[in-house]
Design a protein around this motif. Structure first.
Motif, PDB file in Angstrom:
ATOM      1  N   THR A   4       0.677  -1.196   0.031  1.00  0.00           N
ATOM      2  CA  THR A   4       0.075   0.095  -0.008  1.00  0.00           C
ATOM      3  C   THR A   4       0.880   1.204  -0.048  1.00  0.00           C
ATOM      4  N   LYS A   5       0.319   2.259  -0.434  1.00  0.00           N
ATOM      5  CA  LYS A   5       1.097   3.639  -0.534  1.00  0.00           C
ATOM      6  C   LYS A   5       0.280   4.799   0.025  1.00  0.00           C
ATOM      7  N   GLU A   6       0.722   5.561   0.641  1.00  0.00           N
ATOM      8  CA  GLU A   6      -0.165   6.775   1.239  1.00  0.00           C
ATOM      9  C   GLU A   6       0.148   7.866   0.209  1.00  0.00           C
ATOM     10  N   TYR A   7      -1.023   8.561  -0.050  1.00  0.00           N
ATOM     11  CA  TYR A   7      -1.246   9.765  -0.529  1.00  0.00           C
ATOM     12  C   TYR A   7      -1.935  10.794   0.159  1.00  0.00           C
ATOM     13  N   ARG A   8      -1.509  11.980  -0.209  1.00  0.00           N
ATOM     14  CA  ARG A   8      -2.075  13.534   0.176  1.00  0.00           C
ATOM     15  C   ARG A   8      -2.971  13.642  -0.534  1.00  0.00           C
ATOM     16  N   ILE A   9      -4.524  13.647  -0.211  1.00  0.00           N
ATOM     17  CA  ILE A   9      -5.362  13.666  -1.052  1.00  0.00           C
ATOM     18  C   ILE A   9      -6.408  15.120  -0.879  1.00  0.00           C
TER      19      ILE A   9
END
Length: 103
Positions: A4-9
């Protein structure tokens, strides 16, 4: 096991303003909702017919898709019309005013 990868959304202030937000992370549409004081991130498209969920109505914890009126519980993802359909939800992390989602 998939990575999994974390994204600022988005910003917390924008979500707290009350309107659902459609954003993109990792090539995928993500919808953000404020539900009972928590930010909920879901797939941006309805699992029934790919309607734009950010344009739907939220009442309490229930999201109604604008295309066919199908309803989903934002806290569980459960579809009230077909219990075999689940709205995909994503883990959310808040850091200051930044909203992050893990995909």
């Amino acid at each position: 096991m998939t990575d999994t990868k974390e994204y600022r959304i988005g910003s917390l202030a924008a979500v707290e303003a009350g309107e659902p937000i459609l954003t993109e992370a990792g090539g995928q549409d993500v919808a953000l909702f404020m539900c009972r004081g928590r930010v909920i991130a879901t797939n941006g498209q309805c699992p029934h017919a790919e309607g734009p969920l950010h344009e739907g109505d939220v009442e309490g914890t229930i999201l109604t898709c604008p295309w066919h009126g199908w309803t989903f519980d934002l806290e569980s993802g459960a579809c009230q019309e077909d219990d075999s359909i689940i709205l995909e939800r994503y883990p959310v992390r808040i850091d200051g005013d930044d909203v992050f989602v893990s995909l």
